[in-house]
Design a protein around this motif. Sequence first.
Motif, PDB file in Angstrom:
ATOM      1  N   LEU B  35     -14.948  15.709 141.957  1.00 33.87           N
ATOM      2  CA  LEU B  35     -13.710  15.780 142.297  1.00 33.87           C
ATOM      3  C   LEU B  35     -12.780  15.702 140.793  1.00 33.87           C
ATOM      4  CD1 LEU B  35     -12.555  14.124 145.446  1.00 33.87           C
ATOM      5  CD2 LEU B  35     -12.831  16.466 145.377  1.00 33.87           C
ATOM      6  N   LEU B  36     -13.228  14.821 140.235  1.00 34.84           N
ATOM      7  CA  LEU B  36     -12.684  14.574 138.837  1.00 34.84           C
ATOM      8  C   LEU B  36     -12.914  15.686 137.702  1.00 34.84           C
ATOM      9  CD1 LEU B  36     -11.665  12.265 136.734  1.00 34.84           C
ATOM     10  CD2 LEU B  36     -13.954  11.756 136.268  1.00 34.84           C
ATOM     11  N   ILE B  37     -13.926  16.306 138.029  1.00 36.03           N
ATOM     12  CA  ILE B  37     -14.124  17.415 137.157  1.00 36.03           C
ATOM     13  C   ILE B  37     -13.653  18.627 137.928  1.00 36.03           C
ATOM     14  CG2 ILE B  37     -16.152  19.047 136.586  1.00 36.03           C
ATOM     15  CD1 ILE B  37     -18.148  16.774 136.439  1.00 36.03           C
ATOM     16  N   ALA B  38     -13.547  18.946 138.834  1.00 36.83           N
ATOM     17  CA  ALA B  38     -13.047  20.225 139.520  1.00 36.83           C
ATOM     18  C   ALA B  38     -11.636  20.199 139.523  1.00 36.83           C
ATOM     19  CB  ALA B  38     -13.576  20.067 141.244  1.00 36.83           C
ATOM     20  N   PHE B  39     -10.902  18.776 139.834  1.00 37.73           N
ATOM     21  CA  PHE B  39      -9.331  18.948 139.886  1.00 37.73           C
ATOM     22  C   PHE B  39      -8.805  17.962 138.869  1.00 37.73           C
ATOM     23  CE2 PHE B  39     -11.053  19.661 144.188  1.00 37.73           C
ATOM     24  CZ  PHE B  39     -10.467  20.917 144.350  1.00 37.73           C
ATOM     25  N   GLY B  40      -9.558  17.637 137.755  1.00 38.83           N
ATOM     26  CA  GLY B  40      -9.031  16.825 136.549  1.00 38.83           C
ATOM     27  C   GLY B  40      -9.224  17.702 135.462  1.00 38.83           C
ATOM     28  N   VAL B  41     -10.820  17.525 135.155  1.00 35.15           N
ATOM     29  CA  VAL B  41     -11.304  18.016 133.800  1.00 35.15           C
ATOM     30  C   VAL B  41     -10.964  19.673 133.883  1.00 35.15           C
ATOM     31  CG1 VAL B  41     -13.345  18.243 132.327  1.00 35.15           C
ATOM     32  CG2 VAL B  41     -12.735  16.393 133.699  1.00 35.15           C
ATOM     33  N   LEU B  42     -11.561  20.434 134.791  1.00 35.61           N
ATOM     34  CA  LEU B  42     -11.457  22.028 134.913  1.00 35.61           C
ATOM     35  C   LEU B  42     -10.057  22.410 134.628  1.00 35.61           C
ATOM     36  CD1 LEU B  42     -14.104  23.497 137.003  1.00 35.61           C
ATOM     37  CD2 LEU B  42     -13.793  23.657 134.779  1.00 35.61           C
ATOM     38  N   PRO B  43      -9.224  21.973 135.657  1.00 33.38           N
ATOM     39  CA  PRO B  43      -7.791  22.673 135.242  1.00 33.38           C
ATOM     40  C   PRO B  43      -7.154  22.402 133.925  1.00 33.38           C
ATOM     41  CG  PRO B  43      -7.847  21.070 137.219  1.00 33.38           C
ATOM     42  CD  PRO B  43      -9.197  21.153 136.512  1.00 33.38           C
ATOM     43  N   THR B  44      -7.435  21.203 133.362  1.00 33.30           N
ATOM     44  CA  THR B  44      -6.895  20.808 131.934  1.00 33.30           C
ATOM     45  C   THR B  44      -7.644  21.901 130.909  1.00 33.30           C
ATOM     46  OG1 THR B  44      -7.056  18.588 132.790  1.00 33.30           O
ATOM     47  CG2 THR B  44      -6.742  18.971 130.213  1.00 33.30           C
ATOM     48  N   ALA B  45      -8.889  21.924 131.042  1.00 38.75           N
ATOM     49  CA  ALA B  45      -9.644  22.736 130.119  1.00 38.75           C
ATOM     50  C   ALA B  45      -9.076  24.259 130.264  1.00 38.75           C
ATOM     51  CB  ALA B  45     -11.216  22.753 130.572  1.00 38.75           C
ATOM     52  N   TYR B  46      -8.846  24.690 131.597  1.00 38.94           N
ATOM     53  CA  TYR B  46      -8.335  25.836 132.059  1.00 38.94           C
ATOM     54  C   TYR B  46      -7.068  26.293 131.396  1.00 38.94           C
ATOM     55  CZ  TYR B  46     -10.175  29.672 135.190  1.00 38.94           C
ATOM     56  OH  TYR B  46     -10.534  30.669 135.969  1.00 38.94           O
ATOM     57  N   ALA B  47      -6.233  25.263 131.374  1.00 33.62           N
ATOM     58  CA  ALA B  47      -4.848  25.334 131.109  1.00 33.62           C
ATOM     59  C   ALA B  47      -4.755  25.255 129.304  1.00 33.62           C
ATOM     60  CB  ALA B  47      -4.132  23.932 131.331  1.00 33.62           C
ATOM     61  N   VAL B  48      -5.843  24.604 128.798  1.00 35.97           N
ATOM     62  CA  VAL B  48      -5.929  24.815 127.508  1.00 35.97           C
ATOM     63  C   VAL B  48      -6.458  25.952 126.985  1.00 35.97           C
ATOM     64  CG1 VAL B  48      -7.180  23.957 125.456  1.00 35.97           C
ATOM     65  CG2 VAL B  48      -6.303  22.335 126.905  1.00 35.97           C
ATOM     66  N   TYR B  49      -7.468  26.533 127.592  1.00 35.46           N
ATOM     67  CA  TYR B  49      -7.998  27.978 127.524  1.00 35.46           C
ATOM     68  C   TYR B  49      -6.828  28.918 127.609  1.00 35.46           C
ATOM     69  CZ  TYR B  49     -10.536  32.289 128.399  1.00 35.46           C
ATOM     70  OH  TYR B  49     -10.714  33.725 128.331  1.00 35.46           O
ATOM     71  N   PHE B  50      -6.167  29.038 128.643  1.00 42.95           N
ATOM     72  CA  PHE B  50      -5.201  29.931 128.653  1.00 42.95           C
ATOM     73  C   PHE B  50      -3.905  29.875 127.768  1.00 42.95           C
ATOM     74  CE2 PHE B  50      -7.153  30.945 132.772  1.00 42.95           C
ATOM     75  CZ  PHE B  50      -6.767  32.298 133.059  1.00 42.95           C
ATOM     76  N   ALA B  51      -3.743  28.699 127.175  1.00 45.54           N
ATOM     77  CA  ALA B  51      -2.471  28.513 126.433  1.00 45.54           C
ATOM     78  C   ALA B  51      -3.021  29.045 125.099  1.00 45.54           C
ATOM     79  CB  ALA B  51      -2.415  27.060 126.224  1.00 45.54           C
ATOM     80  N   PHE B  52      -4.266  29.179 124.803  1.00 42.84           N
ATOM     81  CA  PHE B  52      -4.576  29.619 123.734  1.00 42.84           C
ATOM     82  C   PHE B  52      -5.103  31.175 123.383  1.00 42.84           C
ATOM     83  CE2 PHE B  52      -4.523  25.295 122.780  1.00 42.84           C
ATOM     84  CZ  PHE B  52      -3.877  25.150 121.409  1.00 42.84           C
ATOM     85  N   THR B  53      -5.088  31.672 124.522  1.00 40.62           N
ATOM     86  CA  THR B  53      -5.457  33.053 124.663  1.00 40.62           C
ATOM     87  C   THR B  53      -4.319  33.948 125.233  1.00 40.62           C
ATOM     88  OG1 THR B  53      -6.392  32.477 126.729  1.00 40.62           O
ATOM     89  CG2 THR B  53      -7.871  32.697 124.997  1.00 40.62           C
TER      90      THR B  53
END
Lengths: 303, 304
Positions: B35-53
Amino acid sequence: MSRTQHRAPKRRRPRPQRRVASRLLTGSVLTAFMVFFVLPVLWLLLAATKTDQQLVRDSPLSFGSWHALMANWHGLTAFQDDAILLWLRNSALYAVISLAITLCVAVPAGYALAMTEFRGRRMLLISTLVVMLMPNATLVVPLFLEINAVHLIGTMWSIILPYSFYPFGVYLTYIYFTTAVPKDLLAAARMDGCSEFGVFRHIALPLATPVIALVGFFSFVANWTNYFLPYVMLPESNQMPIQVGVGNLLSSVPSFNPAVGDVAVERPELALATLVAVTPVLVVFLFAQRFLVSGMLAGATKE
Amino acid sequence: MTLTHTSAGSATRRRRGAARQSRAGMAFVAAYVILLIAFGVLPTAYAVYFAFTDAGGTFTGISNFVATGHDFRFMGAVSHIAVYLVFWLVSLVVFVVGLALLLHRLASGTVGRALRFLYYIPGALAGAASVLVWLFILDPTVSPVSSLLSALGFHTFGEVIAPGNLPVLFTIIAFWTGAGGWIVVMYGALNNIPKDVMEAARIDGANSWQTAWRVQVPMLRKWIVYMVILAFAGGAQLFVEPQLLSLASVGVAGRDYSLNQLTYDFAFQMNNINGAAAVSVELLVVSVSAAAVFVARSGFFDAE
C-alpha cells in the motif's frame, strides 16, 4: 535555580478577592468557548425541526415540530429519489471496507516495526513518518492519474484502496507496542514454542485492543469526512459518498444558490442532511470517546 | 532462561530465532509495504514525473512551474493561503494552549472532563458538514448570532462572506472543528508533567501565570510544534471550505481561492494535468520540508 535553592521556601498566597476574580475570569473564558463550540451544533439539531419560514422568523434556539421534522425528511428523501440514502450507503460501504483493510494492514505492520528486527525496518519507519506528515490532498491529482491508468476510475476501489493506506495508524500502533508491551513477554512466549504468528495472535493482539480502537476511530472519521478524493474519483451522483452528496444538495438550495431550477430543497432539509451526514461519526465518537478524552494520545509517546 | 543450554547451542538457537523473526517481520509488514508503494511512493513519483514533462511526455524542465506561477490566479491563491495560515496557526497556538492550561487548572475533574468532551464534539462534524453548519451560522437571516453579526456591521450573507473576511471565516471553521482534539492532546501532555516539577515551582513562589509561562508551556513545546506542523500541512491543503463556499455564494468566493482548488481546475477544467502536477509538487515540497525541519530539530520521533 541556584538562587531558589538558598532561599527559604516562601509561598505567596493570593488574596481571596484576587482568587475569586481569577476564578471568575477562568470560568467565563471556558464558558464563552463552550458556547462557541456547542451553539452551532445545538442550532443544527433544532433547525432540522422547523419549516423554512420558522427558521427565519422564530427564535433561533426554539424547537419547531415533529411534524416539520417528518416533512423535512420526506422532502429530503424526495430529492433525486432517495439519493440521501444511497449516499449514506455508499459512505458506509467505502468507510467500513477501507477500515477493515486498514486494521488488517496497519496493526501487524506497527507490531512488526516495534517488536521484530528485519532488514529495511529503519527505512520503512522513516518513510512511514514522511508519508504520515505528507498532506494527502496534494496527492489527489496524481492518485487520479494512477487509478485512471489501471482503469478503476468510477469504481468504489478508486477511493477504498487509497483510504486503506493509513500510515498514521501504523505509526500509532508502532508507538503503542514500543511503549506499552514489554519485549520480554514475547520472548517468553517464543521460548514456550509459540510461532511468530502465534505470538502476534495470542499475546500482542489481545493487548492491542485500545490502539485498535483508536486507529479504527481515526481511520473511520478520516474516511467518512474526506471530500476531495471522492469528489474527483466518483463524479456520478449515485456513487457519491454523503460528504460530496450534501455539497451537491447545497447547490440546490435557493437561498444559497438562486439559480436553482425546480429541484430545489429548502434550508431545513439541508440542515437535516448535514445532521444525517454526521450521525454515524457522532455514534462512533461516543463509543471511542473514553479512549480519546482521557488524553491517551498524549500518553502514547515516550517522553 | 537460556541457562539450561550450552552457550554454543543457545547462540545457534538465537541466530536461528533472529532469522525466523526477521522473516516474520517482513511478512507482517508486506501488505503495508504494498500500500505504501501504491498510494504513497507511486503517486508522488507520478506527480514529479508529470510536473517535469509536457502532455506528450517530453521533459520540459521547470516550464510547468513557470507557467503555473505566471497564471493570473496563482499569486492570489498563494497569498490567500498565506494569510489564512497566519490567522489559523496563531489562533490555534494561543487558544488551544490557553484553554488547555485553564482546563488543567480547573479544580473539579468532572467539569473539566465535560468541557473537554463538549469542545471535542464539533470534531465529529469535520469535512463538508462543518462548512454547511457555518454557512448557516454566518447567514444573518437564520443565524443564532445574527445580533452579533449586525453589531459587527454585517446584515446580509453577502456582506459576511466578502473576500476580505474569508481568512477569518475559514479560521473559525477550522478552529471549531479541529481545536477540541488538540485541546485533549495538550491536556494529556500537561498531565504528563511530573508532579514534583509543578510542586517545585509552587514552592519557589511562582504564581499560576508564571508556572504556566515558565514551566508548562516550555514542557509543551514539542506538542505545540507538532500541532503547528500538522495544522500548517493541513491548512495549505484547503479545499472543501472554499469549494462549498463558492457553491453557496454565487461566485463571491471564486473557485480558485486555494491552491488545491487551482490544481483541481488545472487538471479537470483546463485539461492541464502537468500544470496541476506542478502545483501539487510545490505544495508537497513546502509541507514536507516544514515537516522535515520539525522532525530534525525537535527530536519528536526519537522514540526508539
